[in-house]
Design an enzyme around this catalytic site. Structure first.
Site, PDB file in Angstrom:
ATOM      1  N   ARG A  71       0.827  -1.213   0.000  1.00  0.00           N
ATOM      2  CA  ARG A  71       0.000   0.000   0.000  1.00  0.00           C
ATOM      3  C   ARG A  71       0.859   1.261   0.000  1.00  0.00           C
ATOM      4  NH1 ARG A  71      -3.500  -3.368   3.266  1.00  0.00           N
ATOM      5  NH2 ARG A  71      -2.363  -2.806   5.178  1.00  0.00           N
TER       6      ARG A  71
ATOM      7  N   ASN B 103      -4.413 -18.390  13.710  1.00  0.00           N
ATOM      8  CA  ASN B 103      -3.904 -19.422  14.629  1.00  0.00           C
ATOM      9  C   ASN B 103      -4.599 -19.365  15.992  1.00  0.00           C
ATOM     10  OD1 ASN B 103      -2.658 -17.000  15.117  1.00  0.00           O
ATOM     11  ND2 ASN B 103      -0.607 -17.828  15.371  1.00  0.00           N
ATOM     12  N   CYS B 104      -5.132 -18.210  16.366  1.00  0.00           N
ATOM     13  CA  CYS B 104      -5.865 -18.115  17.630  1.00  0.00           C
ATOM     14  C   CYS B 104      -7.210 -18.843  17.574  1.00  0.00           C
ATOM     15  CB  CYS B 104      -6.108 -16.653  18.006  1.00  0.00           C
ATOM     16  SG  CYS B 104      -4.572 -15.731  18.323  1.00  0.00           S
TER      17      CYS B 104
ATOM     18  N   THR C  70      17.300  -4.937  13.414  1.00  0.00           N
ATOM     19  CA  THR C  70      18.190  -5.815  14.167  1.00  0.00           C
ATOM     20  C   THR C  70      19.571  -5.171  14.252  1.00  0.00           C
ATOM     21  OG1 THR C  70      18.966  -7.004  12.211  1.00  0.00           O
ATOM     22  CG2 THR C  70      16.919  -7.785  13.248  1.00  0.00           C
TER      23      THR C  70
ATOM     24  N   PRO D 185      21.547  -3.187   9.959  1.00  0.00           N
ATOM     25  CA  PRO D 185      20.595  -2.141   9.551  1.00  0.00           C
ATOM     26  C   PRO D 185      19.718  -2.502   8.348  1.00  0.00           C
ATOM     27  CG  PRO D 185      22.851  -1.539   8.968  1.00  0.00           C
ATOM     28  CD  PRO D 185      22.941  -2.746   9.834  1.00  0.00           C
TER      29      PRO D 185
ATOM     30  N   GLY E  23       7.325  -9.790  15.484  1.00  0.00           N
ATOM     31  CA  GLY E  23       6.528 -10.914  15.961  1.00  0.00           C
ATOM     32  C   GLY E  23       7.114 -11.648  17.142  1.00  0.00           C
ATOM     33  N   ASP E  24       6.706 -12.897  17.298  1.00  0.00           N
ATOM     34  CA  ASP E  24       7.093 -13.708  18.457  1.00  0.00           C
ATOM     35  C   ASP E  24       8.599 -13.899  18.581  1.00  0.00           C
ATOM     36  OD1 ASP E  24       4.393 -13.966  18.666  1.00  0.00           O
ATOM     37  OD2 ASP E  24       4.335 -16.149  18.507  1.00  0.00           O
TER      38      ASP E  24
ATOM     39  N   TYR F 155     -23.646   5.176  28.681  1.00  0.00           N
ATOM     40  CA  TYR F 155     -24.454   4.394  29.623  1.00  0.00           C
ATOM     41  C   TYR F 155     -25.878   4.215  29.131  1.00  0.00           C
ATOM     42  CZ  TYR F 155     -27.758   3.662  33.396  1.00  0.00           C
ATOM     43  OH  TYR F 155     -28.809   3.198  34.128  1.00  0.00           O
TER      44      TYR F 155
ATOM     45  N   LYS G  28     -22.435   4.163  37.162  1.00  0.00           N
ATOM     46  CA  LYS G  28     -21.042   4.153  37.619  1.00  0.00           C
ATOM     47  C   LYS G  28     -20.429   2.855  37.119  1.00  0.00           C
ATOM     48  CE  LYS G  28     -22.271   5.025  41.938  1.00  0.00           C
ATOM     49  NZ  LYS G  28     -22.234   5.313  43.393  1.00  0.00           N
TER      50      LYS G  28
END
Length: 818
Positions: A22, A42-43, A274, A277, A283-284, A431, A439
């Site tokens: 994009r 994956n979740c 990292t 450069p 990610g994980d 509310y 509250k």
């Protein structure tokens, strides 16, 4: 034309590629994915195993073909990168289907290799019946095993997010499930007392829960796996799911010399570059910075991974975006409950050396998900952690059935934007009765924290009843509520009567107030604090929270199976008695439903049946206990959808006396202050305790001298009290023999002989008795008569009257007066 190669798809890699396209229509973008799928949910995998998500295709968010057509990205699945040549900016790739290898150059490289499930070196772990769930093929394999082999039993190892979701979905699929967790709780991001709410519900859903017990070994048998736990217990299951953590897939980064941490996480700067450069990582697989304290951390969550992919893409395209740390906000569905957290938990604060009351404070409140008078309101429990000045909110946890997610998101945003306790009070929410209360629970957390910091209220710990045995428990609920559940050893004074009955309470003792959820307990505490009671605390979350955190002690029968429905949607009612009255208590918060039942039942005829429905999950437990105590008959107690429905038959007969086990307790009244008699008392007490018997020692008059501290205590006394104190022996070391004392010579000889014969001294016997759980109670009436103040007694002594003794005596088969 710039060439960007992304290693790995799914959350971080696919997000990075789409964003790059994009931003730069001309760039050459290549995704190399060793698996078959480039972007999948994956979740959602556990829910496909349980057939909650029925369509496998629904899990596939983007196919390689769609990525090529929509974004013009060169997607190569089943292509595994085997090495990175940083000097020449090339990677080596192997086509998994053919084994052919080739090189691919890059201008910029993005590592998004994710993480993999941990498989520790446990004996027998290589069995084909032991599976992990991480990818779509894993899901296919587990579903296939269940279907093809007709599997009926499963064991889930690990109580993290995936472990809990798998346990729930395997139960949903009709399997008998055991959940094994090495730690003392499931879901590590929340604290133990909050996890107890989950433990209770897991057990209620008929999962066998094993906490604090890891796996020692697996043994593959003909049609199952034998699981030996470290405690020695042996379980059997036809299927085992390993869910004991993940490790970063950082082998490529390590082999090419990129900087990694001790756990293998790739070290990146705030732009996600990292140590090279030209190489980014997301990610994980990366190390992040903890938002609360700024420490290095590993947080494998999909939300941060997606954001990191976007930020890396922006920077590759020439922007200067930075990743602003990871807060660890998470949410999970655990059977009937939702559990969520954000920021730091109390375990993390303690690990950092912070002390409650000095460096931080916390509150636990129970509130309804929306206005209680609107149908469907259910309670949620919220824990908030904050600094002593209220200017920093460290973290929050919520467990409940509805409305949990929006409250944790509100608190997560508040923490991210640096909100204070004062800000939580001022937040303005949309509310309307179906959605919230005037509250909101988040406001209420702010109000409660402000009251605590302002000294207007103080809270007991969730386990204060068992750890602060000297405190007086004050239950301010109504009489009808006690029929459902009564707090052991509590004084019962309904809130409306408290002002007139203050003399029944001892102002010198610590008082812990209880009600259903904490609101009336707060009002009671304020009354007491303004009437001369200096040490008053509120039990957090009320009796309902106490019951859940002590669910192991609950003896209420389980809820029966839900009423069945036929395929045409009609309820099967052939075995259900006809109800003369239907009572809808949906939306009522505890104690509303049980109070309504109590009032309505009085107007019904003998033998009539009432059907009661309530949305409050605690109602199922309350109605069973209420019926047992009142003598009414509980015909059924079941769950229908989100409601709990009970059929109760009115009976005017007296309730059947509960069946008690044979009394085996031992009680001793220690009246004498003679050394030999007090010695005999503690020898008997320690012997009984060693046999596993409950023991209570009630010290009165001269026996109190054995419990006095040796040092004189700075307490204000009258002249008469001072005279008594001077004449009485102060502490166990000054007691004398009842006979042959001979001016103290006989006592000294006795102590010498005891020492020579290795007989414990009285002081050691007292300590052993306390350690063995012997209740040592000082008679408050005798203390008043003899001018002995509580401050003068040794630590661990309870204060009580004759009622305390008689209560234990009724449950004893030996009563001695010494």
């Amino acid at each position: 034309m710039k060439k960007i190669v992304i290693i790995g798809g799914v959350a971080g890699g696919a997000s990075c590629a789409a964003r790059l396209r994009r931003l730069d229509e001309e760039a050459q973008i290549i995704i190399l994915e060793r698996g078959e799928y480039i972007s999948y949910a994956n979740c959602g995998l556990p829910y496909h195993v349980g057939d909650v998500i029925k369509s496998r295709d629904a899990l596939l968010l983007q196919t390689p073909e769609a990525m090529r057509k929509k974004y013009g990205i060169d997607v190569r699945v089943k292509n595994e990168v085997s090495s990175i040549d940083r000097k020449n900016k090339k990677i080596t790739v192997r086509r998994l289907e053919s084994g052919e290898t080739y090189e691919e150059s890059y201008d910029t490289l993005v590592i998004s290799t994710g993480s993999s499930p941990v498989r520790p070196p446990i004996k027998g772990i290589e069995s084909s019946r032991i599976q992990t769930l991480w990818t779509v093929p894993d899901t296919d394999r587990i579903r296939g095993l269940i279907k093809e082999k007709g599997i009926k039993t499963a064991a889930v190892i690990g109580g993290g997010f995936i472990g809990l979701e798998m346990a729930e979905n395997l139960r949903h699929a009709g399997l008998s499930v055991s959940l094994i967790e090495m730690q003392d709780q499931v879901l590590a991001p929340i604290d133990y007392e909050m996890a107890q709410l989950l433990h209770e519900n897991i057990v209620q859903n008929e999962v066998s829960l094993y906490l604090g017990d890891g796996v020692s070994s697996f043994t593959d048998e003909e049609d199952s796996v034998s699981i030996t736990l470290k405690s020695g217990k042996i379980l059997k299951a036809e299927l085992v799911i390993l869910s004991i953590g993940v490790r970063p897939n950082s082998e490529l980064a390590k082999s090419c010399g990129l900087a990694v941490n001790e756990r293998g996480g790739i070290i990146v700067d705030d732009t996600l570059k990292t140590s090279d450069p030209d190489i980014y990582a997301v990610g994980d697989v990366i190390e992040v910075t903890d938002f609360t304290f700024g420490d290095a951390a590993m947080v494998p969550l999909a939300g941060p991974a997606n954001k990191q992919g976007r930020i890396a893409a922006d920077n590759i395209a020439g922007a200067k975006e930075t990743y602003k740390k990871t807060q660890g906000t998470s949410v999970a569905k655990v059977f009937d409950l939702t559990a969520a957290s954000t920021g730091a938990n109390e375990k993390a604060l303690i690990k950092r050396g912070l002390k409650k009351g000095t460096d931080y404070e916390s509150v636990i409140i129970t509130q309804n998900s929306h206005a209680g008078y609107y149908p469907g309101a259910v309670p949620l429990t919220l824990k908030l952690l904050f600094s002593m000045d209220g200017k920093t909110i460290y973290g929050a946890q919520i467990v409940g059935r509805d409305g949990v997610d929006k409250r944790i998101d509100t608190l997560a945003v508040s923490i991210r934007l640096g909100a204070t306790i004062e800000d939580l009070k001022r937040l303005e929410f949309a509310y309307a009765p179906p959605f919230s209360s005037a509250k909101d629970p988040v406001n209420m957390a702010g109000f409660t924290a402000d009251n605590l910091l302002g000294g207007r209220v103080s809270f007991a710990s969730w386990d204060a009843v068992e750890h602060n045995t000297g405190a007086q428990l004050l239950d301010v609920r109504e009489d009808a509520e006690l029929m459902a559940y009564s707090l052991p050893q509590a004084v019962h004074i309904p809130l409306g009567q408290l002002r007139d009955r203050l003399k029944e309470l001892d102002p010198s003792r610590e008082i812990i107030t209880f009600c259903a959820i904490g609101v009336r307990a707060y009002n009671a505490a304020r009354i007491l604090m303004q009437n001369g009671f200096a040490n008053v605390k509120i039990y957090p979350g009320g009796v309902r929270f106490y019951q859940s955190t002590h669910y192991q002690n609950d003896t209420t029968p389980k809820i029966t199976a839900p009423v069945s429905f036929s395929d045409n949607g009609q309820m099967d009612t052939k075995d259900i008695p006809t109800a003369a009255m239907r009572l809808d208590c949906s939306g009522m918060q505890c104690p509303g439903p049980i109070m309504k039942v109590f009032e309505t039942m009085k107007e019904m005829k003998e033998g009539s049946v009432m059907e009661v429905s309530a949305s409050d999950p605690g109602f199922a437990r309350d109605i069973g206990a209420w019926c047992r105590r009142t003598g009414h008959t509980l015909l059924s107690n079941e769950r229908r959808g989100d409601d709990y429905v009970a059929l109760v038959k009115k009976s005017t007969a007296s309730p059947a006396a509960p069946q008690k086990e044979a009394a085996d307790g031992k009680t001793l009244i220690v009246f004498s202050g003679d050394l030999d008699k007090v010695l005999a008392s503690f020898i008997i007490a320690n012997g009984a305790a060693a046999m596993g018997r409950p023991v209570t020692m009630f010290f009165t008059f001269w026996g109190l001298n054995a419990l006095r501290k040796e040092e004189k205590q700075p307490v204000k006394k009258t002249m008469m009290e001072s005279m008594f104190g001077a004449m009485l022996p102060r502490g166990s070391k000054r007691l004398k023999l009842s006979k042959m004392n001979m001016g103290g010579m006989g006592t000294a000889m006795m102590k010498k002989i005891m020492n020579d014969k290795n007989v414990d001294s009285l002081e050691i016997l007292i300590k052993k008795a306390m350690k063995a759980g012997v209740r040592i109670v000082a008679c408050t009436m005798s203390m008043d008569v003899m001018g002995i103040h509580p401050e003068e007694l040794i630590d661990g002594v309870e204060l009580g009257g004759v009622g305390a003794y008689l209560g234990d005596a009724e449950e004893s088969n030996v009563n001695l007066f010494i």
